[in-house]
Design a protein around this motif. Sequence first.
Motif, PDB file in Angstrom:
ATOM      1  N   ASP A   2     -31.093  -6.149  -5.181  1.00  0.00           N
ATOM      2  CA  ASP A   2     -30.376  -6.072  -3.919  1.00  0.00           C
ATOM      3  C   ASP A   2     -29.053  -6.805  -4.117  1.00  0.00           C
ATOM      4  OD1 ASP A   2     -29.632  -5.643  -1.375  1.00  0.00           O
ATOM      5  OD2 ASP A   2     -30.939  -7.166  -0.490  1.00  0.00           O
ATOM      6  N   ARG A   4     -24.878  -7.132  -4.167  1.00  0.00           N
ATOM      7  CA  ARG A   4     -23.647  -6.694  -3.517  1.00  0.00           C
ATOM      8  C   ARG A   4     -22.504  -7.362  -4.272  1.00  0.00           C
ATOM      9  NH1 ARG A   4     -21.414  -7.521   2.533  1.00  0.00           N
ATOM     10  NH2 ARG A   4     -19.502  -8.474   1.822  1.00  0.00           N
ATOM     11  N   ARG A  13     -22.231  -1.873  -2.902  1.00  0.00           N
ATOM     12  CA  ARG A  13     -23.494  -2.215  -2.236  1.00  0.00           C
ATOM     13  C   ARG A  13     -24.561  -1.190  -2.568  1.00  0.00           C
ATOM     14  NH1 ARG A  13     -24.365   1.733   1.370  1.00  0.00           N
ATOM     15  NH2 ARG A  13     -22.570   2.709   2.371  1.00  0.00           N
ATOM     16  N   GLN A  14     -25.778  -1.493  -2.135  1.00  0.00           N
ATOM     17  CA  GLN A  14     -26.890  -0.565  -2.349  1.00  0.00           C
ATOM     18  C   GLN A  14     -26.816   0.598  -1.356  1.00  0.00           C
ATOM     19  OE1 GLN A  14     -28.970  -1.096  -5.157  1.00  0.00           O
ATOM     20  NE2 GLN A  14     -27.011  -2.163  -5.271  1.00  0.00           N
ATOM     21  N   ARG A  16     -27.886   3.492   1.404  1.00  0.00           N
ATOM     22  CA  ARG A  16     -28.715   3.529   2.615  1.00  0.00           C
ATOM     23  C   ARG A  16     -28.947   4.996   2.969  1.00  0.00           C
ATOM     24  NH1 ARG A  16     -24.315  -0.052   4.814  1.00  0.00           N
ATOM     25  NH2 ARG A  16     -23.525   1.871   5.740  1.00  0.00           N
ATOM     26  N   ALA A  57     -35.408  -0.152  -5.013  1.00  0.00           N
ATOM     27  CA  ALA A  57     -34.793  -1.467  -5.226  1.00  0.00           C
ATOM     28  C   ALA A  57     -35.275  -2.125  -6.519  1.00  0.00           C
ATOM     29  CB  ALA A  57     -35.093  -2.372  -4.034  1.00  0.00           C
ATOM     30  N   THR A  64     -29.683   1.838 -12.183  1.00  0.00           N
ATOM     31  CA  THR A  64     -29.279   1.568 -10.802  1.00  0.00           C
ATOM     32  C   THR A  64     -27.760   1.655 -10.674  1.00  0.00           C
ATOM     33  OG1 THR A  64     -29.647   0.046  -8.981  1.00  0.00           O
ATOM     34  CG2 THR A  64     -29.157  -0.943 -11.109  1.00  0.00           C
TER      35      THR A  64
END
Length: 186
Positions: A2, A4, A13-14, A16, A57, A64
């Motif tokens: 997680d 940022r 950022r991750q 959504r 995550a 990632t």
Amino acid sequence: MDVRLDTKRLLLRQPRPDDALRIARLLNNFAVSGKLSRVPYPYKLSDAEWWLGTWRADKPPGETGFIIDLPGEGLIGHCGFHPDEQGVVIGYWLGEPFWNRGFMSEAAAAAIDWYFGATGVAALDSGVFAFNKASLAVQKKLGFTEISTSKRHCLARQEDLRHIETRLTRARWDEQRHGAAARETT
Ligand SMILES: CC(C)(COP(=O)(O)OP(=O)(O)OC[C@H]1O[C@@H](n2cnc3c(N)ncnc32)[C@H](O)[C@@H]1OP(=O)(O)O)[C@@H](O)C(=O)NCCC(=O)NCCS
């Protein structure tokens, strides 16, 4: 993960679930998808929803990446890592309205810095279709060098195209970063 990352102008950022609409809008553009190997064209909302559904995550750093947000604007692109036949590669795209303002050089530098910090790897690979001069320019600025050429399939174009494989060593990255930091303090 997680994580940022804040850069001078951007937020990495991750993803959504509510990113789907904007991803679909920006990737449903042949000028973008036609330069990527694994992105279909046309690119539908369901393609973005599927891609977001693959996100977890707990994936390792080499699987990632980051959504790129421009504060005041929202999502403008993506920069991420994935394993392919070369090893772990970095890939990226920006929506066309945001090109040529140095955004990807800034975003990819932050992502690479994070990746080398999060792993012990000696090098990170990437590549471009040979016609993609802008992406090659970004990679050269970051310190990648050309290591080989091949033919790669482009999903959006439905054809095999000349491809240049590139590599950035940790040693070169450290030298560039520390050299720049040392120059800034003198
Ligand atoms: C490639 C891409 C990510 C670059 O993002 P960007 O934010 O515009 O990149 P930057 O502004 O940081 O740098 C672009 C560089 O390319 C150069 N450039 C742009 N168009 C070029 C062209 N036709 N020929 C040569 N260089 C070019 C710019 O001058 C700049 O280099 P400079 O800073 O030395 O002047 C963006 O164009 C994009 O998303 N394209 C479609 C998807 C894609 O190609 N992804 C990469 C797949 S490998």
